[in-house]
Design a protein around this motif. Structure first.
Motif, PDB file in Angstrom:
ATOM      1  N   ALA A   1       0.835  -1.204   0.000  1.00  0.00           N
ATOM      2  CA  ALA A   1       0.000   0.000   0.000  1.00  0.00           C
ATOM      3  C   ALA A   1       0.868   1.251   0.000  1.00  0.00           C
ATOM      4  CB  ALA A   1      -0.933   0.023   1.203  1.00  0.00           C
ATOM      5  N   ASP A   2       0.583   2.143  -0.952  1.00  0.00           N
ATOM      6  CA  ASP A   2       1.161   3.480  -0.963  1.00  0.00           C
ATOM      7  C   ASP A   2       0.151   4.453  -0.364  1.00  0.00           C
ATOM      8  OD1 ASP A   2       3.548   2.799  -2.121  1.00  0.00           O
ATOM      9  OD2 ASP A   2       3.003   3.442  -4.139  1.00  0.00           O
ATOM     10  N   VAL A   3       0.653   5.384   0.445  1.00  0.00           N
ATOM     11  CA  VAL A   3      -0.201   6.390   1.073  1.00  0.00           C
ATOM     12  C   VAL A   3       0.203   7.753   0.514  1.00  0.00           C
ATOM     13  CG1 VAL A   3      -1.072   7.313   3.241  1.00  0.00           C
ATOM     14  CG2 VAL A   3      -0.232   4.954   3.147  1.00  0.00           C
ATOM     15  N   ASN A   4      -0.719   8.393  -0.221  1.00  0.00           N
ATOM     16  CA  ASN A   4      -0.463   9.681  -0.856  1.00  0.00           C
ATOM     17  C   ASN A   4      -1.204  10.759  -0.069  1.00  0.00           C
ATOM     18  OD1 ASN A   4       0.713   8.078  -2.901  1.00  0.00           O
ATOM     19  ND2 ASN A   4      -1.268   7.878  -3.901  1.00  0.00           N
ATOM     20  N   VAL A   5      -0.450  11.642   0.579  1.00  0.00           N
ATOM     21  CA  VAL A   5      -1.030  12.650   1.472  1.00  0.00           C
ATOM     22  C   VAL A   5      -0.969  13.995   0.745  1.00  0.00           C
ATOM     23  CG1 VAL A   5      -0.985  13.627   3.788  1.00  0.00           C
ATOM     24  CG2 VAL A   5      -0.132  11.308   3.408  1.00  0.00           C
ATOM     25  N   ILE A   6      -2.135  14.453   0.256  1.00  0.00           N
ATOM     26  CA  ILE A   6      -2.185  15.564  -0.682  1.00  0.00           C
ATOM     27  C   ILE A   6      -3.052  16.693  -0.125  1.00  0.00           C
ATOM     28  CG2 ILE A   6      -2.683  16.200  -3.077  1.00  0.00           C
ATOM     29  CD1 ILE A   6      -0.673  13.937  -2.859  1.00  0.00           C
ATOM     30  N   SER A   7      -2.622  17.941  -0.369  1.00  0.00           N
ATOM     31  CA  SER A   7      -3.456  19.124  -0.151  1.00  0.00           C
ATOM     32  C   SER A   7      -3.379  19.959  -1.430  1.00  0.00           C
ATOM     33  CB  SER A   7      -2.959  19.929   1.055  1.00  0.00           C
ATOM     34  OG  SER A   7      -1.843  20.733   0.699  1.00  0.00           O
ATOM     35  N   PRO A   8      -4.140  21.058  -1.529  1.00  0.00           N
ATOM     36  CA  PRO A   8      -4.066  21.858  -2.757  1.00  0.00           C
ATOM     37  C   PRO A   8      -2.671  22.382  -3.086  1.00  0.00           C
ATOM     38  CG  PRO A   8      -6.049  22.420  -1.547  1.00  0.00           C
ATOM     39  CD  PRO A   8      -5.258  21.503  -0.659  1.00  0.00           C
ATOM     40  N   THR A   9      -1.813  22.546  -2.088  1.00  0.00           N
ATOM     41  CA  THR A   9      -0.482  23.122  -2.351  1.00  0.00           C
ATOM     42  C   THR A   9       0.669  22.242  -1.899  1.00  0.00           C
ATOM     43  OG1 THR A   9      -0.537  24.346  -0.251  1.00  0.00           O
ATOM     44  CG2 THR A   9      -1.371  25.479  -2.215  1.00  0.00           C
ATOM     45  N   THR A  10       0.396  21.057  -1.329  1.00  0.00           N
ATOM     46  CA  THR A  10       1.480  20.190  -0.854  1.00  0.00           C
ATOM     47  C   THR A  10       1.176  18.740  -1.204  1.00  0.00           C
ATOM     48  OG1 THR A  10       0.517  19.764   1.334  1.00  0.00           O
ATOM     49  CG2 THR A  10       1.930  21.712   1.116  1.00  0.00           C
ATOM     50  N   ALA A  11       2.238  17.927  -1.195  1.00  0.00           N
ATOM     51  CA  ALA A  11       2.080  16.487  -1.399  1.00  0.00           C
ATOM     52  C   ALA A  11       3.222  15.776  -0.696  1.00  0.00           C
ATOM     53  CB  ALA A  11       2.084  16.145  -2.890  1.00  0.00           C
ATOM     54  N   MET A  12       2.901  14.665  -0.042  1.00  0.00           N
ATOM     55  CA  MET A  12       3.922  13.793   0.512  1.00  0.00           C
ATOM     56  C   MET A  12       3.393  12.365   0.466  1.00  0.00           C
ATOM     57  SD  MET A  12       3.826  14.977   4.519  1.00  0.00           S
ATOM     58  CE  MET A  12       2.283  15.269   5.397  1.00  0.00           C
ATOM     59  N   GLY A  13       4.288  11.391   0.519  1.00  0.00           N
ATOM     60  CA  GLY A  13       3.856  10.013   0.426  1.00  0.00           C
ATOM     61  C   GLY A  13       4.781   9.082   1.179  1.00  0.00           C
ATOM     62  N   TYR A  14       4.228   7.929   1.547  1.00  0.00           N
ATOM     63  CA  TYR A  14       5.041   6.875   2.167  1.00  0.00           C
ATOM     64  C   TYR A  14       4.383   5.542   1.873  1.00  0.00           C
ATOM     65  CZ  TYR A  14       1.627   6.376   6.000  1.00  0.00           C
ATOM     66  OH  TYR A  14       0.493   6.125   6.739  1.00  0.00           O
ATOM     67  N   THR A  15       5.029   4.448   2.249  1.00  0.00           N
ATOM     68  CA  THR A  15       4.471   3.117   2.047  1.00  0.00           C
ATOM     69  C   THR A  15       4.148   2.503   3.402  1.00  0.00           C
ATOM     70  OG1 THR A  15       6.712   2.186   1.963  1.00  0.00           O
ATOM     71  CG2 THR A  15       5.664   2.693  -0.116  1.00  0.00           C
ATOM     72  N   ALA A  16       2.984   1.861   3.483  1.00  0.00           N
ATOM     73  CA  ALA A  16       2.629   1.141   4.705  1.00  0.00           C
ATOM     74  C   ALA A  16       3.576  -0.051   4.862  1.00  0.00           C
ATOM     75  CB  ALA A  16       1.184   0.661   4.633  1.00  0.00           C
ATOM     76  N   THR A  17       3.746  -0.510   6.106  1.00  0.00           N
ATOM     77  CA  THR A  17       4.727  -1.556   6.374  1.00  0.00           C
ATOM     78  C   THR A  17       4.086  -2.798   6.977  1.00  0.00           C
ATOM     79  OG1 THR A  17       6.796  -2.088   7.555  1.00  0.00           O
ATOM     80  CG2 THR A  17       5.255  -0.607   8.681  1.00  0.00           C
ATOM     81  N   ALA A  18       4.634  -3.943   6.606  1.00  0.00           N
ATOM     82  CA  ALA A  18       4.225  -5.208   7.218  1.00  0.00           C
ATOM     83  C   ALA A  18       5.153  -5.587   8.364  1.00  0.00           C
ATOM     84  CB  ALA A  18       4.221  -6.322   6.173  1.00  0.00           C
ATOM     85  N   THR A  19       6.169  -4.747   8.622  1.00  0.00           N
ATOM     86  CA  THR A  19       7.191  -5.073   9.620  1.00  0.00           C
ATOM     87  C   THR A  19       7.102  -4.132  10.806  1.00  0.00           C
ATOM     88  OG1 THR A  19       8.649  -5.817   7.838  1.00  0.00           O
ATOM     89  CG2 THR A  19       9.649  -5.479  10.002  1.00  0.00           C
TER      90      THR A  19
END
Length: 603
Positions: free
Chosen positions: A475-493
């Motif tokens: 799973a990729d998690v895309n954290v977006i607002s109108p002027t910003t973006a960041m992302g990370y991957t969920a972990t099984a560990t």
């Protein structure tokens, strides 16, 4: 661009070593017309100026030029359609009259549109610096994409941080290889990095590296295991962009990319593949669209050990504008992949970008330390993109817990996902499905409430008989607002210990970089964070925390009085009585100064 067409007789196929299968394999299978050629750009290895009138020769004979480069340094060698070329190829670049040493490309396979750039050195120039630490490295970490002012003075620069996660001090050797030719151009040595401590390298400050350049980097540690996080930054003010990803210590012959787009609501997602093995890697990237409405596509690359090559979906033949794809990257050697998701075309008022690592392993459950819907006063929303890495169809469930345990949790069934396929959950819509009704701000049986959350993604094995195959989710998690973006991957560990190489408090001034930490409990109810200052590697604070299994808490360095402003730390997170996971969000004022990276579990 200068182009030349090679007409190849069947009897000459082996001698010339030509191969013509389309770089793009389209399913379902239909008759295709191959478009096979070699192309690239020739530049000065030190100034990066294009070199015109360079003699380009395909094959072993250095008598006649196959073609010459145009004034802008570009060249192209075309093959007729539907030739079958099976042998390895090599190009030779000659410009002795201009004062350059001959450059011979590595052996490569011609598959569709095959790129071979050349960076040529002046006669008498020394192209490499020695890497000469003796002995066998304790660990090697790979950084697929490192840049210095890529795109110009305000272009992409990628400072990276390496943390010692062992029990003894270590010495590091850091090798830089250019994207253009794969040549080793710089080797740096860092002595006596203490346990839990970090050091930072800023390519923009490395005078031995050329401007407007892109590198793959290999970090070898002699004495202890290490981890690394990379921050990618470009622009100024309202046009600032920032992305972050983790370095690889272990690759895989199969890497999964849950969310790759081609001109999708302004987003392009170029990804960079690094060969973590010891032999030449023949790599395939297989694209499967989310909705199944467009053909599947396979792109191919040949990558030397330790080196990287990019794939940009916007320019990759066979892919279709306006679509999302789940991608599986495979090769004969272990690989690492970083994905850069960018909505920053020229003229964009608020350019944004974020990075994520390709996934080399999946599992269930997956832990996501942060998700949002209309949060933090800036409309921050998290789209969670799930990919099935297993061999059987699965029916996953997303369970959300409000941040810090306030309020009731909510769960959503994502529906069946076929092997290799992906599905997004967008909290704007009922059941996370963009084809259903738009949700309001309150919770309901089909809508997630506005707010901040942690989540757990899970699914049970299914089988019609016998032993069911393992459930392998990503799973990729895309954290977006109108002027910003960041992302990370969920972990099984989840682990009893997590390492965070880079944590800062107002680094660069009052509006500078601060990095709130999100710690999610799997089973732990208590723990602590240990902060080590970069400058002297000293432990300055041990901060106790209280946790609830399944939930997350946020620790903001600005709330910890012992920590100093304008200061950088490495952090170790320990679970006192159970396991946990962690991510770091990196935030500063102006533009898209927001990024996130995953913590590293103890090895």
């Amino acid at each position: 661009m200068l182009r030349v067409l090679l007409s190849i007789r069947p009897a000459a196929l082996v001698a010339l070593g030509a191969l013509v299968i389309s770089c793009v394999l389209v399913a379902p299978a239909t008759a295709q017309t191959s478009n096979t050629y070699i192309y690239g750009t020739v530049t000065d290895a030190q100034t990066h100026a294009p070199l015109g009138n360079v003699c380009v020769i395909l094959g072993p004979s250095l008598v006649n030029c196959t073609t010459r480069t145009a004034a802008d340094g570009t060249y192209e060698v075309d093959f007729p359609p539907n030739n079958l070329i099976t042998a390895q190829q090599q190009l030779h670049f000659l410009a002795a009259s201009q004062g350059y040493q001959q450059y011979d490309s590595p052996q490569f396979q011609v598959i569709g549109a095959t790129r071979q750039d050349a960076a040529m050195w002046k006669v008498g120039a020394t192209p490499t610096l020695p890497c000469d630490l003796s002995g066998t490295p304790t660990q090697t970490v790979y950084l697929p994409n490192i840049t210095k002012t890529l795109g110009g003075a305000d272009g992409w620069d990628t400072p990276f941080i390496v943390q010692n996660v062992g029990a003894a001090a270590t010495n590091l050797e850091v090798s830089y290889y250019t994207f253009a030719t794969g040549a080793l151009v710089l080797c740096q040595k860092i002595q006596n990095l203490r346990p839990s401590a970090s050091f930072a390298d800023i390519p923009d400050k490395d005078t031995f590296l050329s401007d407007n350049s892109q590198f793959s980097v290999v970090v070898q540690s002699f004495g202890a295991n290490v981890v690394s996080v990379i921050n990618e930054q470009a622009g100024k003010g309202d046009l600032s962009e920032a992305m972050s990803y983790d370095g690889y210590s272990t690759g895989s012959s199969s890497v999964f990319l849950p969310n790759v787009t081609r001109r999708f609501f302004g987003y392009d997602t170029p990804f960079i593949i690094q060969n973590l093995g010891s032999s030449v890697a023949q790599v395939q990237a297989h694209f499967v669209s989310f909705d199944g409405s467009v053909p599947e596509v396979t792109s191919q690359r040949t990558i030397q050990p330790g080196r990287s090559q990019p794939i940009d979906p916007n320019w990759e033949p066979g892919l279709v504008d306006g679509h999302q794809y789940a991608v599986t990257v495979t090769g004969n050697d272990p690989l690492g992949v970083v994905i850069n998701s960018q909505a920053d075309a020229a003229g964009t008022a608020h350019p944004v970008a974020y990075s994520q690592d390709g996934l080399v392993s999946g599992g269930t459950p997956l832990y996501g330390a942060y998700a949002a819907k209309n949060a933090q006063g800036v409309g921050r929303v998290s789209t969670i993109v799930v990919q099935n890495m297993g061999t059987a169809t699965v029916d996953p469930t997303l369970a959300f817990t409000p941040l810090a345990g306030s309020g009731a949790g909510q769960s959503f069934d994502l529906g069946p996902i076929a092997p290799g396929a992906g599905r997004p959950f967008d909290p704007h819509y009922a059941n996370g499905d963009v084809k259903q009704a738009v949700c309001g701000s309150s919770a309901s049986t089909t809508c997630l409430a506005d707010g901040e959350f942690s989540f757990i993604l899970s699914a049970s094995p299914t089988s019609s008989g016998g032993t069911p195959p393992p459930v392998l989710l990503a799973a990729d998690v895309n954290v977006i607002s109108p002027t910003t973006a960041m992302g990370y991957t969920a972990t099984a560990t989840a682990s009893r210990r997590m390492y965070l190489p880079n944590v800062t408090r107002t680094l660069g001034g009052a509006s500078g970089w601060t990095t709130p930490i999100l710690v999610q409990s799997a089973t732990a109810t208590a723990g602590q964070l240990s902060f080590y200052r970069f400058t002297d590697q000293t432990l300055v604070l041990t901060q106790p925390i209280t946790l609830t299994p399944g939930g997350s808490i946020r620790i903001d360095p600005r709330d910890l009085a012992t920590l100093s402003d304008d200061t950088q730390y490495s952090v170790v997170v320990d679970g006192a009585d159970g396991t946990l996971s962690a991510i770091v969000t990196e935030l500063a004022s102006g533009g898209d100064n927001a990024m996130a990276y995953e913590g590293f579990p103890a090895q």
